[in-house]
Design a protein around this motif. Structure first.
Motif, PDB file in Angstrom:
ATOM      1  N   ASN A   1       0.849  -1.180   0.000  1.00  0.00           N
ATOM      2  CA  ASN A   1       0.000   0.000   0.000  1.00  0.00           C
ATOM      3  C   ASN A   1       0.895   1.244   0.000  1.00  0.00           C
ATOM      4  O   ASN A   1       1.795   1.364   0.824  1.00  0.00           O
ATOM      5  N   VAL A   2       0.653   2.165  -0.930  1.00  0.00           N
ATOM      6  CA  VAL A   2       1.445   3.385  -1.051  1.00  0.00           C
ATOM      7  C   VAL A   2       0.564   4.562  -0.652  1.00  0.00           C
ATOM      8  O   VAL A   2      -0.577   4.667  -1.096  1.00  0.00           O
ATOM      9  N   LEU A   3       1.105   5.459   0.193  1.00  0.00           N
ATOM     10  CA  LEU A   3       0.359   6.613   0.685  1.00  0.00           C
ATOM     11  C   LEU A   3       1.057   7.904   0.289  1.00  0.00           C
ATOM     12  O   LEU A   3       2.287   7.986   0.325  1.00  0.00           O
ATOM     13  N   ALA A   4       0.248   8.904  -0.043  1.00  0.00           N
ATOM     14  CA  ALA A   4       0.809  10.214  -0.366  1.00  0.00           C
ATOM     15  C   ALA A   4      -0.203  11.302  -0.020  1.00  0.00           C
ATOM     16  O   ALA A   4      -1.388  11.162  -0.308  1.00  0.00           O
ATOM     17  N   ALA A   5       0.278  12.364   0.599  1.00  0.00           N
ATOM     18  CA  ALA A   5      -0.562  13.537   0.860  1.00  0.00           C
ATOM     19  C   ALA A   5      -0.772  14.253  -0.470  1.00  0.00           C
ATOM     20  O   ALA A   5       0.134  14.323  -1.293  1.00  0.00           O
ATOM     21  N   ASP A   6      -1.964  14.776  -0.682  1.00  0.00           N
ATOM     22  CA  ASP A   6      -2.317  15.393  -1.960  1.00  0.00           C
ATOM     23  C   ASP A   6      -3.058  16.698  -1.684  1.00  0.00           C
ATOM     24  O   ASP A   6      -4.097  16.690  -1.034  1.00  0.00           O
ATOM     25  N   GLU A   7      -2.498  17.825  -2.141  1.00  0.00           N
ATOM     26  CA  GLU A   7      -3.151  19.106  -1.903  1.00  0.00           C
ATOM     27  C   GLU A   7      -2.920  20.054  -3.071  1.00  0.00           C
ATOM     28  O   GLU A   7      -1.926  19.951  -3.778  1.00  0.00           O
ATOM     29  N   GLY A   8      -3.858  20.955  -3.267  1.00  0.00           N
ATOM     30  CA  GLY A   8      -3.737  21.978  -4.287  1.00  0.00           C
ATOM     31  C   GLY A   8      -4.242  21.536  -5.646  1.00  0.00           C
ATOM     32  O   GLY A   8      -4.684  20.404  -5.835  1.00  0.00           O
ATOM     33  N   ARG A   9      -4.180  22.492  -6.581  1.00  0.00           N
ATOM     34  CA  ARG A   9      -4.619  22.258  -7.962  1.00  0.00           C
ATOM     35  C   ARG A   9      -3.610  22.872  -8.909  1.00  0.00           C
ATOM     36  O   ARG A   9      -2.986  23.878  -8.593  1.00  0.00           O
ATOM     37  N   GLY A  10      -3.491  22.258 -10.076  1.00  0.00           N
ATOM     38  CA  GLY A  10      -2.582  22.774 -11.081  1.00  0.00           C
ATOM     39  C   GLY A  10      -1.616  21.694 -11.509  1.00  0.00           C
ATOM     40  O   GLY A  10      -1.830  20.507 -11.239  1.00  0.00           O
ATOM     41  N   PRO A  11      -0.532  22.084 -12.187  1.00  0.00           N
ATOM     42  CA  PRO A  11       0.465  21.098 -12.594  1.00  0.00           C
ATOM     43  C   PRO A  11       0.985  20.341 -11.367  1.00  0.00           C
ATOM     44  O   PRO A  11       1.152  20.922 -10.292  1.00  0.00           O
ATOM     45  N   ALA A  12       1.240  19.058 -11.549  1.00  0.00           N
ATOM     46  CA  ALA A  12       1.597  18.200 -10.416  1.00  0.00           C
ATOM     47  C   ALA A  12       3.085  18.260 -10.076  1.00  0.00           C
ATOM     48  O   ALA A  12       3.944  18.223 -10.953  1.00  0.00           O
TER      49      ALA A  12
ATOM     50  N   LEU B   1       2.922  26.217  -2.196  1.00  0.00           N
ATOM     51  CA  LEU B   1       2.784  25.874  -3.609  1.00  0.00           C
ATOM     52  C   LEU B   1       1.357  25.494  -4.000  1.00  0.00           C
ATOM     53  O   LEU B   1       0.991  25.597  -5.170  1.00  0.00           O
ATOM     54  N   ALA B   2       0.562  25.058  -3.035  1.00  0.00           N
ATOM     55  CA  ALA B   2      -0.767  24.512  -3.324  1.00  0.00           C
ATOM     56  C   ALA B   2      -1.714  25.510  -3.981  1.00  0.00           C
ATOM     57  O   ALA B   2      -2.688  25.107  -4.615  1.00  0.00           O
ATOM     58  N   ALA B   3      -1.441  26.791  -3.884  1.00  0.00           N
ATOM     59  CA  ALA B   3      -2.291  27.788  -4.548  1.00  0.00           C
ATOM     60  C   ALA B   3      -2.150  27.712  -6.067  1.00  0.00           C
ATOM     61  O   ALA B   3      -3.075  28.060  -6.794  1.00  0.00           O
ATOM     62  N   ARG B   4      -0.999  27.227  -6.543  1.00  0.00           N
ATOM     63  CA  ARG B   4      -0.751  27.185  -7.991  1.00  0.00           C
ATOM     64  C   ARG B   4      -0.444  25.795  -8.534  1.00  0.00           C
ATOM     65  O   ARG B   4      -0.457  25.594  -9.748  1.00  0.00           O
ATOM     66  N   PHE B   5      -0.146  24.836  -7.624  1.00  0.00           N
ATOM     67  CA  PHE B   5       0.259  23.515  -8.063  1.00  0.00           C
ATOM     68  C   PHE B   5      -0.458  22.435  -7.260  1.00  0.00           C
ATOM     69  O   PHE B   5      -0.856  22.663  -6.120  1.00  0.00           O
ATOM     70  N   ARG B   6      -0.567  21.269  -7.857  1.00  0.00           N
ATOM     71  CA  ARG B   6      -1.005  20.090  -7.110  1.00  0.00           C
ATOM     72  C   ARG B   6       0.269  19.497  -6.508  1.00  0.00           C
ATOM     73  O   ARG B   6       1.164  19.076  -7.237  1.00  0.00           O
ATOM     74  N   VAL B   7       0.361  19.486  -5.201  1.00  0.00           N
ATOM     75  CA  VAL B   7       1.559  19.001  -4.518  1.00  0.00           C
ATOM     76  C   VAL B   7       1.236  17.660  -3.860  1.00  0.00           C
ATOM     77  O   VAL B   7       0.357  17.575  -3.009  1.00  0.00           O
ATOM     78  N   VAL B   8       1.964  16.647  -4.272  1.00  0.00           N
ATOM     79  CA  VAL B   8       1.778  15.296  -3.746  1.00  0.00           C
ATOM     80  C   VAL B   8       3.056  14.923  -3.013  1.00  0.00           C
ATOM     81  O   VAL B   8       4.143  14.961  -3.589  1.00  0.00           O
TER      82      VAL B   8
END
Length: 196
Positions: free
Chosen positions: A11-22, A43-50
């Motif tokens: 099982n792989v877990l990752a936090a995911d926040e924001g929208r935009g290029p990943a 960065l989350a205001a402009r990017f999807r940060v995982v």
């Protein structure tokens, strides 16, 4: 939160926040990705940060054998597949080493990479005999001793930081005694009726 499965079924877990290029962040060792939380928030205001929670630093996983870089690369590729677009890979320290290996394994998966302090050996392996001693201490069930050897003889922790080593080995560092004059000043500075 992204939850997916790696090639070996882990099982792989990752936090995911924001929208935009990943942007996919691979944290350094002895971390769970939280040290990149403030950066991710900015960065989350402009990017999807995982932020991948690397398997060898997850307390919910037990290993019958040590984790490998190849397994971590599989985890990165599994998360990138869920994202579904070429991602900018950001790796810090040992996370940068995993990032390099992932880039070699599947270059078309990534739009680019930012590598911060990759731990690269450009000469003989670090540690030599000290690594053997640390491994022997681990095998003997003495993880504190192994960590002390690692910090002192491989990383070469400076003498001023040796109290950290003692704390890791189970002997808390000595607490400095407050000089009598300073103690008197502290007592006088407390409001009456307040406990120390």
């Amino acid at each position: 939160m992204i939850t997916t499965t790696s090639a070996d079924g882990t099982n792989v877990l990752a936090a995911d926040e924001g929208r935009g290029p990943a942007v996919l962040v691979l944290h350094p060792g002895s971390d769970d990705g939280r040290t990149w939380g403030k950066v991710a928030g900015l960065l989350a205001a402009r990017f999807r940060v995982v932020r991948l929670h690397r398997r060898q630093y997850r307390l919910d996983l037990t290993a019958g054998s040590p984790f490998s870089i190849a397994q971590e690369v599989d985890d990165v590729l599994a998360v990138a597949k869920v994202i579904g677009e070429p991602v900018l890979l950001v790796g810090h320290s040992s996370g940068a080493v995993v990032a390099l290996e992932a880039l070699v394994a599947s270059p078309s998966t990534f739009a680019g990479a930012v590598l911060y302090e990759p731990a690269l050996v450009i000469g003989p392996p670090l540690g030599g005999e000290a690594v053997k001693q640390a491994r022997a201490a681990l095998a003997a069930g003495r993880p504190g001793r192994a960590m002390a050897i690692w910090l002192r003889d491989v990383i070469r922790l400076p003498p001023v930081a040796r109290p950290v080593e003692r704390g890791i080995r189970g002997r808390p560092p000595p607490i400095p005694r407050t000089p009598p004059a300073a103690a008197r000043r502290q007592r006088r500075a407390r409001p009456a009726g307040r406990p120390p």
